[in-house]
Motif scaffolding. Structure first.
Motif, PDB file in Angstrom:
ATOM      1  N   VAL A 281     -71.591  27.548  68.488  1.00 42.92           N
ATOM      2  CA  VAL A 281     -72.023  28.581  69.425  1.00 42.92           C
ATOM      3  C   VAL A 281     -71.095  29.777  69.563  1.00 42.92           C
ATOM      4  CG1 VAL A 281     -72.906  28.719  71.654  1.00 42.92           C
ATOM      5  CG2 VAL A 281     -74.150  27.166  70.205  1.00 42.92           C
ATOM      6  N   GLY A 282     -69.778  28.991  69.817  1.00 40.97           N
ATOM      7  CA  GLY A 282     -68.740  30.277  70.272  1.00 40.97           C
ATOM      8  C   GLY A 282     -68.227  31.184  69.312  1.00 40.97           C
ATOM      9  N   ILE A 283     -68.527  30.854  68.094  1.00 39.87           N
ATOM     10  CA  ILE A 283     -68.324  31.605  67.023  1.00 39.87           C
ATOM     11  C   ILE A 283     -69.452  32.625  67.059  1.00 39.87           C
ATOM     12  CG2 ILE A 283     -67.890  32.038  64.402  1.00 39.87           C
ATOM     13  CD1 ILE A 283     -65.807  30.734  65.844  1.00 39.87           C
ATOM     14  N   ILE A 284     -70.525  32.390  67.217  1.00 38.39           N
ATOM     15  CA  ILE A 284     -71.810  33.377  67.474  1.00 38.39           C
ATOM     16  C   ILE A 284     -71.567  34.271  68.207  1.00 38.39           C
ATOM     17  CG2 ILE A 284     -74.134  33.597  67.973  1.00 38.39           C
ATOM     18  CD1 ILE A 284     -74.002  32.037  65.258  1.00 38.39           C
ATOM     19  N   GLY A 285     -70.862  33.792  69.561  1.00 39.39           N
ATOM     20  CA  GLY A 285     -70.866  34.895  70.671  1.00 39.39           C
ATOM     21  C   GLY A 285     -69.757  35.955  70.187  1.00 39.39           C
ATOM     22  N   ALA A 286     -68.645  35.226  69.344  1.00 37.26           N
ATOM     23  CA  ALA A 286     -67.288  36.098  69.084  1.00 37.26           C
ATOM     24  C   ALA A 286     -67.859  36.957  68.098  1.00 37.26           C
ATOM     25  CB  ALA A 286     -66.450  35.263  68.597  1.00 37.26           C
ATOM     26  N   ARG A 287     -68.837  36.740  67.167  1.00 37.97           N
ATOM     27  CA  ARG A 287     -69.425  37.555  65.806  1.00 37.97           C
ATOM     28  C   ARG A 287     -70.181  38.761  66.900  1.00 37.97           C
ATOM     29  NH1 ARG A 287     -70.653  35.919  60.799  1.00 37.97           N
ATOM     30  NH2 ARG A 287     -73.007  36.511  61.126  1.00 37.97           N
ATOM     31  N   SER A 288     -70.534  38.479  67.877  1.00 35.28           N
ATOM     32  CA  SER A 288     -71.371  39.782  68.584  1.00 35.28           C
ATOM     33  C   SER A 288     -70.656  40.207  69.738  1.00 35.28           C
ATOM     34  CB  SER A 288     -72.511  39.179  69.307  1.00 35.28           C
ATOM     35  OG  SER A 288     -73.625  38.700  68.504  1.00 35.28           O
ATOM     36  N   GLY A 289     -69.242  40.237  69.590  1.00 38.62           N
ATOM     37  CA  GLY A 289     -67.985  40.760  70.640  1.00 38.62           C
ATOM     38  C   GLY A 289     -67.843  40.097  72.030  1.00 38.62           C
ATOM     39  N   LEU A 290     -68.150  38.791  72.042  1.00 39.44           N
ATOM     40  CA  LEU A 290     -68.102  37.776  73.138  1.00 39.44           C
ATOM     41  C   LEU A 290     -67.265  36.765  72.946  1.00 39.44           C
ATOM     42  CD1 LEU A 290     -71.814  38.414  74.346  1.00 39.44           C
ATOM     43  CD2 LEU A 290     -69.672  39.420  75.447  1.00 39.44           C
ATOM     44  N   PRO A 291     -65.993  36.996  72.762  1.00 37.47           N
ATOM     45  CA  PRO A 291     -64.949  35.851  72.212  1.00 37.47           C
ATOM     46  C   PRO A 291     -64.785  34.706  73.291  1.00 37.47           C
ATOM     47  CG  PRO A 291     -63.704  37.858  72.686  1.00 37.47           C
ATOM     48  CD  PRO A 291     -65.070  38.282  72.517  1.00 37.47           C
ATOM     49  N   ASP A 292     -64.921  34.960  74.506  1.00 34.34           N
ATOM     50  CA  ASP A 292     -64.702  33.880  75.583  1.00 34.34           C
ATOM     51  C   ASP A 292     -65.831  33.059  75.723  1.00 34.34           C
ATOM     52  OD1 ASP A 292     -64.631  32.718  78.049  1.00 34.34           O
ATOM     53  OD2 ASP A 292     -63.001  33.892  78.571  1.00 34.34           O
ATOM     54  N   ALA A 293     -65.760  31.679  75.219  1.00 31.11           N
ATOM     55  CA  ALA A 293     -67.134  31.146  75.102  1.00 31.11           C
ATOM     56  C   ALA A 293     -67.518  30.847  76.245  1.00 31.11           C
ATOM     57  CB  ALA A 293     -66.868  29.770  74.406  1.00 31.11           C
ATOM     58  N   ALA A 294     -66.818  30.591  77.344  1.00 24.82           N
ATOM     59  CA  ALA A 294     -67.317  30.346  78.817  1.00 24.82           C
ATOM     60  C   ALA A 294     -68.101  31.852  79.353  1.00 24.82           C
ATOM     61  CB  ALA A 294     -66.443  29.915  79.693  1.00 24.82           C
ATOM     62  N   HIS A 295     -67.408  32.907  79.055  1.00 21.07           N
ATOM     63  CA  HIS A 295     -67.893  34.041  79.536  1.00 21.07           C
ATOM     64  C   HIS A 295     -69.238  34.288  78.827  1.00 21.07           C
ATOM     65  CE1 HIS A 295     -68.511  38.298  80.750  1.00 21.07           C
ATOM     66  NE2 HIS A 295     -68.650  38.515  79.560  1.00 21.07           N
ATOM     67  N   PHE A 296     -69.425  34.149  77.446  1.00 16.58           N
ATOM     68  CA  PHE A 296     -70.495  34.235  76.510  1.00 16.58           C
ATOM     69  C   PHE A 296     -71.766  33.458  77.130  1.00 16.58           C
ATOM     70  CE2 PHE A 296     -72.743  32.638  72.596  1.00 16.58           C
ATOM     71  CZ  PHE A 296     -73.855  33.546  72.626  1.00 16.58           C
ATOM     72  N   SER A 297     -71.517  32.114  77.500  1.00 17.68           N
ATOM     73  CA  SER A 297     -72.530  31.267  77.936  1.00 17.68           C
ATOM     74  C   SER A 297     -73.007  31.792  79.185  1.00 17.68           C
ATOM     75  CB  SER A 297     -72.019  29.879  78.108  1.00 17.68           C
ATOM     76  OG  SER A 297     -73.008  28.963  78.505  1.00 17.68           O
ATOM     77  N   ARG A 298     -72.076  32.329  80.048  1.00 21.69           N
ATOM     78  CA  ARG A 298     -72.562  32.561  81.625  1.00 21.69           C
ATOM     79  C   ARG A 298     -73.501  33.929  81.298  1.00 21.69           C
ATOM     80  NH1 ARG A 298     -67.992  32.012  83.202  1.00 21.69           N
ATOM     81  NH2 ARG A 298     -67.048  34.348  82.899  1.00 21.69           N
ATOM     82  N   VAL A 299     -73.208  35.091  80.307  1.00 20.00           N
ATOM     83  CA  VAL A 299     -74.098  36.185  80.607  1.00 20.00           C
ATOM     84  C   VAL A 299     -75.457  35.716  79.903  1.00 20.00           C
ATOM     85  CG1 VAL A 299     -71.851  37.632  80.948  1.00 20.00           C
ATOM     86  CG2 VAL A 299     -72.512  36.992  78.583  1.00 20.00           C
ATOM     87  N   PHE A 300     -75.154  35.190  78.734  1.00 21.17           N
ATOM     88  CA  PHE A 300     -76.530  34.678  78.149  1.00 21.17           C
ATOM     89  C   PHE A 300     -77.365  34.068  79.077  1.00 21.17           C
ATOM     90  CE2 PHE A 300     -79.089  32.590  75.156  1.00 21.17           C
ATOM     91  CZ  PHE A 300     -79.079  33.410  74.026  1.00 21.17           C
ATOM     92  N   ARG A 301     -77.016  33.084  79.715  1.00 21.15           N
ATOM     93  CA  ARG A 301     -77.784  32.315  80.598  1.00 21.15           C
ATOM     94  C   ARG A 301     -78.406  33.400  81.752  1.00 21.15           C
ATOM     95  NH1 ARG A 301     -78.692  27.102  82.430  1.00 21.15           N
ATOM     96  NH2 ARG A 301     -76.752  26.436  81.118  1.00 21.15           N
ATOM     97  N   ALA A 302     -77.555  34.291  82.409  1.00 20.97           N
ATOM     98  CA  ALA A 302     -78.117  35.227  83.329  1.00 20.97           C
ATOM     99  C   ALA A 302     -79.022  36.069  82.617  1.00 20.97           C
ATOM    100  CB  ALA A 302     -76.702  36.108  83.725  1.00 20.97           C
ATOM    101  N   GLU A 303     -78.968  36.389  81.372  1.00 17.32           N
ATOM    102  CA  GLU A 303     -80.022  37.142  80.781  1.00 17.32           C
ATOM    103  C   GLU A 303     -81.287  36.643  80.298  1.00 17.32           C
ATOM    104  OE1 GLU A 303     -81.440  40.844  78.836  1.00 17.32           O
ATOM    105  OE2 GLU A 303     -79.645  40.592  80.149  1.00 17.32           O
ATOM    106  N   TYR A 304     -80.984  35.439  79.772  1.00 18.77           N
ATOM    107  CA  TYR A 304     -82.382  34.785  79.250  1.00 18.77           C
ATOM    108  C   TYR A 304     -82.857  33.552  79.911  1.00 18.77           C
ATOM    109  CZ  TYR A 304     -81.237  37.547  75.030  1.00 18.77           C
ATOM    110  OH  TYR A 304     -81.145  38.591  74.386  1.00 18.77           O
ATOM    111  N   GLY A 305     -81.929  32.896  80.927  1.00 19.01           N
ATOM    112  CA  GLY A 305     -82.402  31.927  81.847  1.00 19.01           C
ATOM    113  C   GLY A 305     -82.196  30.471  81.183  1.00 19.01           C
ATOM    114  N   TYR A 306     -81.529  30.568  80.025  1.00 23.68           N
ATOM    115  CA  TYR A 306     -81.176  29.483  79.347  1.00 23.68           C
ATOM    116  C   TYR A 306     -79.849  29.485  78.574  1.00 23.68           C
ATOM    117  CZ  TYR A 306     -83.853  31.988  75.933  1.00 23.68           C
ATOM    118  OH  TYR A 306     -84.662  32.789  75.066  1.00 23.68           O
TER     119      TYR A 306
END
Length: 315
Positions: A281-306
């Motif tokens: 999952v962390g690599i998926i985030g990095a491929r979209s320009g979100l290399p910090d896994a914790a930050h990616f998870s946080r903003v993804f959850r804020a946007e989609y609710g999961y």
């Protein structure tokens, strides 16, 4: 239609009450009415591939309507591209009405009311996909909705070839390849539609909209770059940061918010891609320009609710 794993569709109705259930479950909620007395039969067949669907409808005469009340219930906004295979159809949306003969293509938007009528037995092939996948403004694409794109139209020729080919191939391939083929078809459709929108007759602010589209294309091409920011985007297009922000004002969002949204949508799409199911999952985030896994998870959850991991598990 909800986001699910891939599965085949094969439903048949021998009465209209059952048909109402089938068409709403296969597409988006719709009102359906017979157009005459007598028996009725219809069937849908095809495949749903996560958030995409390629569905053939073969049925007797009837009418379906996407009403304001059904639209107000919310849900994902979709574009539907229909290829008339046999019989004749009539589509009404955005104050326009078009008659569809075999070989004709029509585009319509599930977030605006429309009516589809068939006064005889017919077949049609429908490609349905989330509006976010092609990145076109609703107002821009509305110039193409409910218009007959016939065999003599170059846009229609490309659309027909694309839809017909994917309809032929999908039943013969596995889920991962099928999803990738469907996504490639949608990407091609987006390019074709964007070309048609921006080459057609426009009003007033066309040049600004065209420049905005070029900038959005630039963002798409550089999403994986974590340093992508308004300053660099403005410099790449030889405009000031102030001009860049003014270009985005009519969209109701900022440059930074647009970048964040497109990164999350790209990650969301890749998390559903079966061919990437083994990628962390962390690599998926990095491929979209979100290399910090914790930050990616946080903003993804804020946007989609999961969480990103929850989406992958569900898929």
């Amino acid at each position: 239609m909800t986001v699910t794993a891939s599965h085949s569709l094969a439903h048949r109705a021998e009465d209209f009450a059952r048909w109402r259930e089938i068409v709403s479950a296969s597409f988006v909620p719709l009102e359906a009415d017979p157009v005459g007395p007598g028996p009725f039969a219809g069937q849908v067949s095809g495949r749903e591939l996560h958030d995409l669907a390629v569905i053939e409808v073969d049925a007797m005469a009837h009418r379906v309507r996407r009403t304001p009340a059904l639209i107000s219930d919310g849900g994902t906004g979709y574009y539907k591209v229909s290829l008339q295979l046999s019989g004749q159809g009539f589509i009404v949306q955005d104050g326009r009405e078009a008659v569809l003969a075999p070989g004709d293509v029509a585009i319509y938007d599930t977030e605006r009311p429309y009516t589809l009528s068939f006064h005889e037995e017919f077949s049609t092939l429908v490609l349905m996909f989330p509006k976010r996948l092609i990145g076109l403004d609703d107002v821009d694409l509305s110039v193409l909705t409910a218009q007959r794109l016939g065999a003599d139209d170059p846009v229609a020729g490309a659309l027909v070839s694309c839809i017909a080919r994917i309809g032929d191939v999908l039943p013969t391939v596995d889920e991962a390849i099928g999803y990738r083929l469907a996504r490639n078809a949608v990407d091609l459709l987006g390019t074709i539609l964007a070309t048609e929108v921006h080459s057609g007759p426009r009003l007033g602010d066309f040049e600004q909209k065209l420049q905005l589209q070029r900038i959005k294309d630039h963002i798409e091409q550089h999403l994986a770059d974590p340093t992508l920011a308004p300053g660099g985007i403005a410099a790449a297009h030889f405009i000031s940061a102030r001009t860049l922000h003014k270009l985005f004002e009519p969209t109701g969002t900022t440059v930074a918010a647009w970048i964040r949204r497109r990164r999350l949508e790209n990650a969301h799409r890749e998390l559903l891609d079966p061919l990437l199911s083994g990628m962390p999952v962390g690599i998926i985030g990095a491929r979209s320009g979100l290399p910090d896994a914790a930050h990616f998870s946080r903003v993804f959850r804020a946007e989609y609710g999961y969480a990103p991991s929850s989406l992958r598990t569900a898929a």
